[in-house]
Design an enzyme around this catalytic site. Structure first.
Site, PDB file in Angstrom:
ATOM      1  N   ARG A 238       0.847  -1.188   0.000  1.00 19.92           N
ATOM      2  CA  ARG A 238       0.000   0.000   0.000  1.00 19.92           C
ATOM      3  C   ARG A 238       0.884   1.241   0.000  1.00 19.92           C
ATOM      4  O   ARG A 238       1.913   1.293   0.669  1.00 19.92           O
ATOM      5  CB  ARG A 238      -0.934   0.025   1.230  1.00 19.92           C
ATOM      6  CG  ARG A 238      -2.151  -0.877   1.123  1.00 19.92           C
ATOM      7  CD  ARG A 238      -3.122  -0.382   0.055  1.00 19.92           C
ATOM      8  NE  ARG A 238      -4.373  -1.121   0.048  1.00 19.92           N
ATOM      9  CZ  ARG A 238      -4.609  -2.197  -0.669  1.00 19.92           C
ATOM     10  NH1 ARG A 238      -3.636  -2.700  -1.418  1.00 19.92           N
ATOM     11  NH2 ARG A 238      -5.801  -2.779  -0.643  1.00 19.92           N
ATOM     12  N   GLU A 267      -3.620   8.002  -5.241  1.00 19.87           N
ATOM     13  CA  GLU A 267      -3.965   7.256  -6.448  1.00 19.87           C
ATOM     14  C   GLU A 267      -5.324   7.711  -6.979  1.00 19.87           C
ATOM     15  O   GLU A 267      -6.226   7.991  -6.191  1.00 19.87           O
ATOM     16  CB  GLU A 267      -3.999   5.746  -6.156  1.00 19.87           C
ATOM     17  CG  GLU A 267      -2.669   5.174  -5.722  1.00 19.87           C
ATOM     18  CD  GLU A 267      -2.730   3.669  -5.454  1.00 19.87           C
ATOM     19  OE1 GLU A 267      -3.814   3.070  -5.627  1.00 19.87           O
ATOM     20  OE2 GLU A 267      -1.685   3.090  -5.090  1.00 19.87           O
ATOM     21  N   HIS A 286      -0.638   0.253  -9.657  1.00 21.70           N
ATOM     22  CA  HIS A 286      -1.404  -0.583  -8.719  1.00 21.70           C
ATOM     23  C   HIS A 286      -2.016  -1.778  -9.472  1.00 21.70           C
ATOM     24  O   HIS A 286      -3.221  -2.022  -9.417  1.00 21.70           O
ATOM     25  CB  HIS A 286      -2.503   0.239  -8.035  1.00 21.70           C
ATOM     26  CG  HIS A 286      -2.933  -0.356  -6.722  1.00 21.70           C
ATOM     27  ND1 HIS A 286      -3.398   0.395  -5.670  1.00 21.70           N
ATOM     28  CD2 HIS A 286      -2.965  -1.645  -6.274  1.00 21.70           C
ATOM     29  CE1 HIS A 286      -3.705  -0.372  -4.652  1.00 21.70           C
ATOM     30  NE2 HIS A 286      -3.446  -1.623  -4.994  1.00 21.70           N
TER      31      HIS A 286
END
Length: 320
Positions: A238, A267, A286
């Site tokens: 993360r 993000e 991601h």
């Protein structure tokens, strides 16, 4: 469950990659409403449609009271993945909304990308690919993985899968975890130690801690400074675990030989992210858990969780 219920799917590419899960929901009298954007949905977009939604297959959009109070019909949020740091579990429970996730199913995919990023960082593969296609014949002397110390910050399902894959590379594996699984560690010759020892001794540090308040900015300036000079850093966990300013400084000063990250503090990212200034960092959007196999299996698990809730059965992996 005679009346048709509405399921909002904010995870992307659902029809394309989760066809069997979609069919399962439709067969059980659910209408599917898909995210029209190739990104997480924003508050304003959710606000427009959430009022008559009964269930959600959630990506990484934010789910908290600001949305829950606008969603009188919402009974379940089935997280399309493992991490639920984007969902306020306590507030969901207050509003009578059950939350589930899909653990373990993405472990192999994330572990494979982690190893991919390690190997590409050591051999500068991405830059050489770009350079060669531009007609250059650049020489680069890389570093072999064999014989290196690899430190795993966290030893959950994904890190265990990384250890399994690295076991055949003749590396020395170190791990830090508050709840060490000694049986799995013994299987792959993983030595548990402190995170300080991992930072100081490892040639490669791979981040696998959960995103919790106490792990926010776990990798800060002080901890990057503890790492070996010229070491490598990988994060497929993360973005909130890493202070990006500190990572920038570690790359700028040469403390890190290279880094590879799949996740970010904010993000989606924007093109002006300062980390993009460096050639010795690999960046991916991601995408570690995005494989056909993961979409298929997670799609079915999230669909079944929703069906269970409306059939008044306790769904698997209920979190609240």
């Amino acid at each position: 469950m005679s009346q048709q219920k509405k399921v909002l799917v904010t995870a992307t590419n659902y029809s394309q990659l989760c066809a069997e899960a979609k069919q399962l929901l439709e067969k059980n009298n659910f209408e599917i409403i898909e995210n029209p954007h190739d990104r997480p949905m924003k508050f304003g977009e959710l606000k427009e449609i959430i009022g008559d939604i009964d269930a959600v297959v959630a990506g990484v959009d934010t789910w908290d009271e600001s949305i829950f109070k606008l969603a009188p019909n919402l009974k379940v949020i089935s997280r399309f993945g493992v991490g639920v740091d984007n969902i306020n579990l306590d507030q969901a429970k207050e509003y009578g909304i059950q939350v589930t996730n899909a653990p373990r199913l993405n472990s192999n995919a994330v572990a494979e990308l982690t190893v991919n990023l390690i190997l590409n960082s050591l051999r500068n593969t991405v830059n050489l690919h770009v350079s060669t296609r531009q007609g250059h014949w650049e020489r680069f002397v890389g570093t072999e993985l064999k014989g290196k110390k690899v430190g795993l910050l966290g030893f959950g399902n994904i890190a265990q899968s990384v250890a399994k894959k690295l076991y055949g590379f003749d590396v020395e594996l170190l791990a830090y975890d508050k709840f060490p699984n000694k049986e799995i560690a013994a299987r792959y010759d993983v030595q548990f130690t402190s995170y300080e020892e991992i930072l100081q001794a490892s040639d490669i540090v791979s981040m696998h801690l959960p995103n919790l308040p106490e792990t926010h900015h776990f990798m800060n300036k002080e901890r990057f400074n503890q790492m070996k000079q010229g070491s490598y850093f990988v994060n497929t966990s993360r973005g909130a675990l890493v202070d990006e300013k500190a990572l920038y400084e570690a790359l700028e000063t040469g403390k890190l030989q290279a880094a590879a990250i799949d996740v970010y503090e904010k993000e989606p990212i924007t093109r002006d992210n300062p980390l993009f200034h460096f050639d010795n960092i690999i960046t991916t959007p991601h995408t570690a858990a995005e494989s056909y196999e993961v979409y298929h299996s997670v799609g079915l698990m999230t669909a079944q969780a929703i069906i269970s809730v409306f059939q008044e059965r306790t769904p698997d992996n209920l979190l609240n």
